[in-house]
Design an enzyme around this catalytic site. Sequence first.
Site, PDB file in Angstrom:
ATOM      1  N   ARG A   1     -14.023   1.838 -15.468  1.00 18.42           N
ATOM      2  CA  ARG A   1     -12.607   1.919 -15.062  1.00 18.42           C
ATOM      3  C   ARG A   1     -12.212   3.384 -15.105  1.00 18.42           C
ATOM      4  O   ARG A   1     -12.135   3.994 -16.169  1.00 18.42           O
ATOM      5  CB  ARG A   1     -11.711   1.044 -15.931  1.00 18.42           C
ATOM      6  CG  ARG A   1     -11.938   1.066 -17.410  1.00 18.42           C
ATOM      7  CD  ARG A   1     -10.854   0.293 -18.145  1.00 18.42           C
ATOM      8  NE  ARG A   1     -11.243  -1.064 -18.444  1.00 18.42           N
ATOM      9  CZ  ARG A   1     -10.403  -2.071 -18.601  1.00 18.42           C
ATOM     10  NH1 ARG A   1      -9.126  -1.886 -18.458  1.00 18.42           N
ATOM     11  NH2 ARG A   1     -10.839  -3.269 -18.922  1.00 18.42           N
TER      12      ARG A   1
ATOM     13  N   ALA B   1      -8.884  -2.838   3.519  1.00 17.67           N
ATOM     14  CA  ALA B   1      -7.980  -3.989   3.686  1.00 17.67           C
ATOM     15  C   ALA B   1      -6.535  -3.538   3.473  1.00 17.67           C
ATOM     16  O   ALA B   1      -6.131  -3.281   2.333  1.00 17.67           O
ATOM     17  CB  ALA B   1      -8.343  -5.091   2.697  1.00 17.67           C
ATOM     18  N   PRO B   2      -5.750  -3.440   4.532  1.00 18.61           N
ATOM     19  CA  PRO B   2      -4.353  -3.008   4.362  1.00 18.61           C
ATOM     20  C   PRO B   2      -3.578  -3.936   3.435  1.00 18.61           C
ATOM     21  O   PRO B   2      -2.635  -3.514   2.780  1.00 18.61           O
ATOM     22  CB  PRO B   2      -3.781  -3.072   5.784  1.00 18.61           C
ATOM     23  CG  PRO B   2      -4.967  -2.970   6.686  1.00 18.61           C
ATOM     24  CD  PRO B   2      -6.108  -3.632   5.957  1.00 18.61           C
TER      25      PRO B   2
ATOM     26  N   HIS C   1       9.660  -3.020  -0.063  1.00 18.50           N
ATOM     27  CA  HIS C   1       8.787  -2.763  -1.216  1.00 18.50           C
ATOM     28  C   HIS C   1       9.571  -2.236  -2.416  1.00 18.50           C
ATOM     29  O   HIS C   1      10.709  -1.780  -2.279  1.00 18.50           O
ATOM     30  CB  HIS C   1       7.702  -1.744  -0.845  1.00 18.50           C
ATOM     31  CG  HIS C   1       6.576  -2.333  -0.054  1.00 18.50           C
ATOM     32  ND1 HIS C   1       6.651  -2.490   1.307  1.00 18.50           N
ATOM     33  CD2 HIS C   1       5.363  -2.805  -0.423  1.00 18.50           C
ATOM     34  CE1 HIS C   1       5.511  -3.043   1.744  1.00 18.50           C
ATOM     35  NE2 HIS C   1       4.722  -3.246   0.704  1.00 18.50           N
ATOM     36  N   HIS C   2       8.872  -2.214  -3.555  1.00 17.45           N
ATOM     37  CA  HIS C   2       9.380  -1.595  -4.786  1.00 17.45           C
ATOM     38  C   HIS C   2       9.600  -0.099  -4.552  1.00 17.45           C
ATOM     39  O   HIS C   2       8.904   0.519  -3.721  1.00 17.45           O
ATOM     40  CB  HIS C   2       8.359  -1.812  -5.919  1.00 17.45           C
ATOM     41  CG  HIS C   2       7.000  -1.253  -5.590  1.00 17.45           C
ATOM     42  ND1 HIS C   2       6.624   0.028  -5.918  1.00 17.45           N
ATOM     43  CD2 HIS C   2       5.941  -1.787  -4.919  1.00 17.45           C
ATOM     44  CE1 HIS C   2       5.397   0.254  -5.483  1.00 17.45           C
ATOM     45  NE2 HIS C   2       4.955  -0.837  -4.868  1.00 17.45           N
TER      46      HIS C   2
ATOM     47  N   LYS D   1       6.801   3.021  -4.475  1.00 22.41           N
ATOM     48  CA  LYS D   1       5.793   3.187  -3.413  1.00 22.41           C
ATOM     49  C   LYS D   1       5.922   4.575  -2.791  1.00 22.41           C
ATOM     50  O   LYS D   1       7.028   5.008  -2.440  1.00 22.41           O
ATOM     51  CB  LYS D   1       5.983   2.090  -2.355  1.00 22.41           C
ATOM     52  CG  LYS D   1       4.951   2.111  -1.254  1.00 22.41           C
ATOM     53  CD  LYS D   1       4.953   0.806  -0.461  1.00 22.41           C
ATOM     54  CE  LYS D   1       3.969   0.846   0.685  1.00 22.41           C
ATOM     55  NZ  LYS D   1       2.584   1.092   0.245  1.00 22.41           N
TER      56      LYS D   1
ATOM     57  N   THR E   1       0.456  -2.251   5.570  1.00 18.74           N
ATOM     58  CA  THR E   1       0.525  -3.584   6.191  1.00 18.74           C
ATOM     59  C   THR E   1       1.369  -3.536   7.466  1.00 18.74           C
ATOM     60  O   THR E   1       0.988  -4.114   8.500  1.00 18.74           O
ATOM     61  CB  THR E   1       1.153  -4.585   5.197  1.00 18.74           C
ATOM     62  OG1 THR E   1       0.428  -4.511   3.966  1.00 18.74           O
ATOM     63  CG2 THR E   1       1.112  -5.998   5.730  1.00 18.74           C
TER      64      THR E   1
HETATM   65  N1  LIG Z   1      -4.276  -3.447   0.132  1.00 20.36           N
HETATM   66  C1  LIG Z   1      -3.446  -4.067  -0.697  1.00 20.36           C
HETATM   67  O1  LIG Z   1      -3.395  -5.314  -0.759  1.00 20.36           O
HETATM   68  C2  LIG Z   1      -2.555  -3.257  -1.586  1.00 20.36           C
HETATM   69  C3  LIG Z   1      -2.581  -1.907  -1.474  1.00 20.36           C
HETATM   70  N2  LIG Z   1      -1.815  -1.126  -2.295  1.00 20.36           N
HETATM   71  C4  LIG Z   1      -2.012   0.306  -2.160  1.00 20.36           C
HETATM   72  O2  LIG Z   1      -2.844   0.740  -3.247  1.00 20.36           O
HETATM   73  C5  LIG Z   1      -2.518   2.081  -3.607  1.00 20.36           C
HETATM   74  C6  LIG Z   1      -2.201   2.128  -5.103  1.00 20.36           C
HETATM   75  O3  LIG Z   1      -1.033   1.385  -5.349  1.00 20.36           O
HETATM   76  P1  LIG Z   1      -0.440   1.241  -6.829  1.00 20.36           P
HETATM   77  O4  LIG Z   1      -1.452   0.661  -7.745  1.00 20.36           O
HETATM   78  O5  LIG Z   1       0.871   0.559  -6.671  1.00 20.36           O
HETATM   79  O6  LIG Z   1      -0.192   2.784  -7.201  1.00 20.36           O
HETATM   80  P2  LIG Z   1      -0.166   3.474  -8.651  1.00 20.36           P
HETATM   81  O7  LIG Z   1       0.483   4.823  -8.455  1.00 20.36           O
HETATM   82  O8  LIG Z   1       0.433   2.539  -9.645  1.00 20.36           O
HETATM   83  O9  LIG Z   1      -1.724   3.662  -9.018  1.00 20.36           O
HETATM   84  C7  LIG Z   1      -2.544   4.651  -8.491  1.00 20.36           C
HETATM   85  C8  LIG Z   1      -3.427   5.149  -9.625  1.00 20.36           C
HETATM   86  O10 LIG Z   1      -4.461   5.994  -9.109  1.00 20.36           O
HETATM   87  C9  LIG Z   1      -4.518   7.155  -9.941  1.00 20.36           C
HETATM   88  N3  LIG Z   1      -5.187   8.246  -9.244  1.00 20.36           N
HETATM   89  C10 LIG Z   1      -4.650   9.264  -8.533  1.00 20.36           C
HETATM   90  N4  LIG Z   1      -5.622  10.067  -8.055  1.00 20.36           N
HETATM   91  C11 LIG Z   1      -6.797   9.544  -8.484  1.00 20.36           C
HETATM   92  C12 LIG Z   1      -8.146   9.921  -8.326  1.00 20.36           C
HETATM   93  N5  LIG Z   1      -8.509  11.017  -7.627  1.00 20.36           N
HETATM   94  N6  LIG Z   1      -9.118   9.159  -8.896  1.00 20.36           N
HETATM   95  C13 LIG Z   1      -8.793   8.055  -9.596  1.00 20.36           C
HETATM   96  N7  LIG Z   1      -7.514   7.657  -9.792  1.00 20.36           N
HETATM   97  C14 LIG Z   1      -6.525   8.384  -9.229  1.00 20.36           C
HETATM   98  C15 LIG Z   1      -3.070   7.412 -10.292  1.00 20.36           C
HETATM   99  O11 LIG Z   1      -2.931   8.318 -11.355  1.00 20.36           O
HETATM  100  P3  LIG Z   1      -1.569   9.222 -11.413  1.00 20.36           P
HETATM  101  O12 LIG Z   1      -0.440   8.221 -11.480  1.00 20.36           O
HETATM  102  O13 LIG Z   1      -1.747  10.019 -12.668  1.00 20.36           O
HETATM  103  O14 LIG Z   1      -1.534  10.025 -10.150  1.00 20.36           O
HETATM  104  C16 LIG Z   1      -2.642   5.990 -10.653  1.00 20.36           C
HETATM  105  O15 LIG Z   1      -3.019   5.637 -11.964  1.00 20.36           O
HETATM  106  C17 LIG Z   1      -1.364   2.489  -2.676  1.00 20.36           C
HETATM  107  O16 LIG Z   1      -1.871   3.159  -1.546  1.00 20.36           O
HETATM  108  C18 LIG Z   1      -0.761   1.143  -2.266  1.00 20.36           C
HETATM  109  O17 LIG Z   1      -0.076   1.189  -1.043  1.00 20.36           O
HETATM  110  C19 LIG Z   1      -0.988  -1.675  -3.227  1.00 20.36           C
HETATM  111  C20 LIG Z   1      -0.891  -3.027  -3.345  1.00 20.36           C
HETATM  112  C21 LIG Z   1      -1.677  -3.942  -2.546  1.00 20.36           C
HETATM  113  O1  LIG Z   2       2.245  -0.106  -2.364  1.00 20.48           O
HETATM  114  C1  LIG Z   2       2.286  -1.360  -2.412  1.00 20.48           C
HETATM  115  O2  LIG Z   2       2.845  -1.974  -3.326  1.00 20.48           O
HETATM  116  C2  LIG Z   2       1.633  -2.117  -1.343  1.00 20.48           C
HETATM  117  N1  LIG Z   2       0.901  -1.465  -0.479  1.00 20.48           N
HETATM  118  C3  LIG Z   2       0.210  -2.014   0.627  1.00 20.48           C
HETATM  119  C4  LIG Z   2       0.833  -1.549   1.918  1.00 20.48           C
HETATM  120  O3  LIG Z   2       1.263  -0.392   2.008  1.00 20.48           O
HETATM  121  O4  LIG Z   2       0.874  -2.335   2.878  1.00 20.48           O
HETATM  122  C5  LIG Z   2       0.066  -3.518   0.527  1.00 20.48           C
HETATM  123  C6  LIG Z   2       1.278  -4.216  -0.011  1.00 20.48           C
HETATM  124  O5  LIG Z   2       2.291  -4.138   0.936  1.00 20.48           O
HETATM  125  C7  LIG Z   2       1.716  -3.592  -1.331  1.00 20.48           C
END
Ligand SMILES: NC(=O)C1=CN([C@@H]2O[C@H](COP(=O)(O)OP(=O)(O)OC[C@H]3O[C@@H](n4cnc5c(N)ncnc54)[C@H](OP(=O)(O)O)[C@@H]3O)[C@@H](O)[C@H]2O)C=CC1
Ligand SMILES: O=C(O)C1=N[C@H](C(=O)O)C[C@H](O)C1
Length: 250
Positions: A34, A105-106, A135-136, A139, A146
């Site tokens: 992780r 996967a978007p 969204h929240h 973001k 999506t």
């Molecule tokens: N495809 C899908 O179904 C979904 C996609 N998403 C997408 O996923 C992404 C993450 O979303 P979310 O979890 O909400 O975002 P968060 O900001 O909660 O999480 C992102 C994490 O990645 C860390 N990070 C930044 N740079 C690096 C790096 N180089 N290597 C490893 N870790 C790193 C961040 O650290 P730090 O905060 O310190 O920068 C943070 O802990 C977004 O692009 C979102 O749109 C989200 C939900 C669903």
């Molecule tokens: O950032 C999010 O939360 C999400 N990101 C993805 C997107 O940008 O479409 C998927 C989902 O909507 C949640």
Amino acid sequence: MRMIKVGVLGAKGKMGAQTCLAVEEAEDCELVARLDLGDELEQLTAAGAEVVVDFTRPEVVMDNLAWCIEHGVNAVVGTTGFDDERLATLRALLEKNPETGVLIAPNFSIGAVLMMQFAAKAARYYESVEIIELHHPDKVDAPSGTARRTAELIGAARREANAGPIPDATTTSLDGARGADVDGIRVHGIRLRGLVAHQEVLFGDTGETLTIRHDSMARVSFMAGVLLGVRRIGGTPGLTVGLEHFMDLA
Ligand SMILES: NC(=O)C1=CN([C@@H]2O[C@H](COP(=O)(O)OP(=O)(O)OC[C@H]3O[C@@H](n4cnc5c(N)ncnc54)[C@H](OP(=O)(O)O)[C@@H]3O)[C@@H](O)[C@H]2O)C=CC1
Ligand SMILES: O=C(O)C1=N[C@H](C(=O)O)C[C@H](O)C1
């Protein structure tokens, strides 16, 4: 049972933390790494990761994927920010490492994938269409991945059906009032505390409208799709865009 060794990138984030829980609970997966910001990617190979799940940020995901492909580690990617140029770069990298698989996967929610497919099917029958993504407020990107993908699917379906331009008499407007133009489709973004991830696709024609709406009320909604990707990507070399390809929908 053979266990799939999984590493998570962005493990301290909202989606990464949820993914670690889901992988730990899956009877056929083992969470071996992780990693978050500042950690060395070499930890993935040291731990023997076969599949990496990336939920980081649009500005770092390409470097992560270049590393994974170069080291023959399959990747399941939820991070947003992919356009045609980025996908072409990934295809070129994968040509040099053809055994490796990458899934972009978007949206991993089963309902959101269905919503996109239903919208693509409906697209040819309606003169008007607009997208609202909600969204929240934490973001960082807009419009959502999506919404972009939905607009691209609708745009492609309209072109195939030789649909004309979407009617819009607007001649004066404030910046942003009509949303962003993605592939000819207007996309509107809402950011509101209390929301997770939601989208409406609105279709209209003379005398009727059709609204297709999907709501993710909790991040656990994405986990069945993430695990499906983890289980399938090892047997799917090359680039796959969209979870629908693993759901017998495309
Ligand atoms: N495809 C899908 O179904 C979904 C996609 N998403 C997408 O996923 C992404 C993450 O979303 P979310 O979890 O909400 O975002 P968060 O900001 O909660 O999480 C992102 C994490 O990645 C860390 N990070 C930044 N740079 C690096 C790096 N180089 N290597 C490893 N870790 C790193 C961040 O650290 P730090 O905060 O310190 O920068 C943070 O802990 C977004 O692009 C979102 O749109 C989200 C939900 C669903
Ligand atoms: O950032 C999010 O939360 C999400 N990101 C993805 C997107 O940008 O479409 C998927 C989902 O909507 C949640």
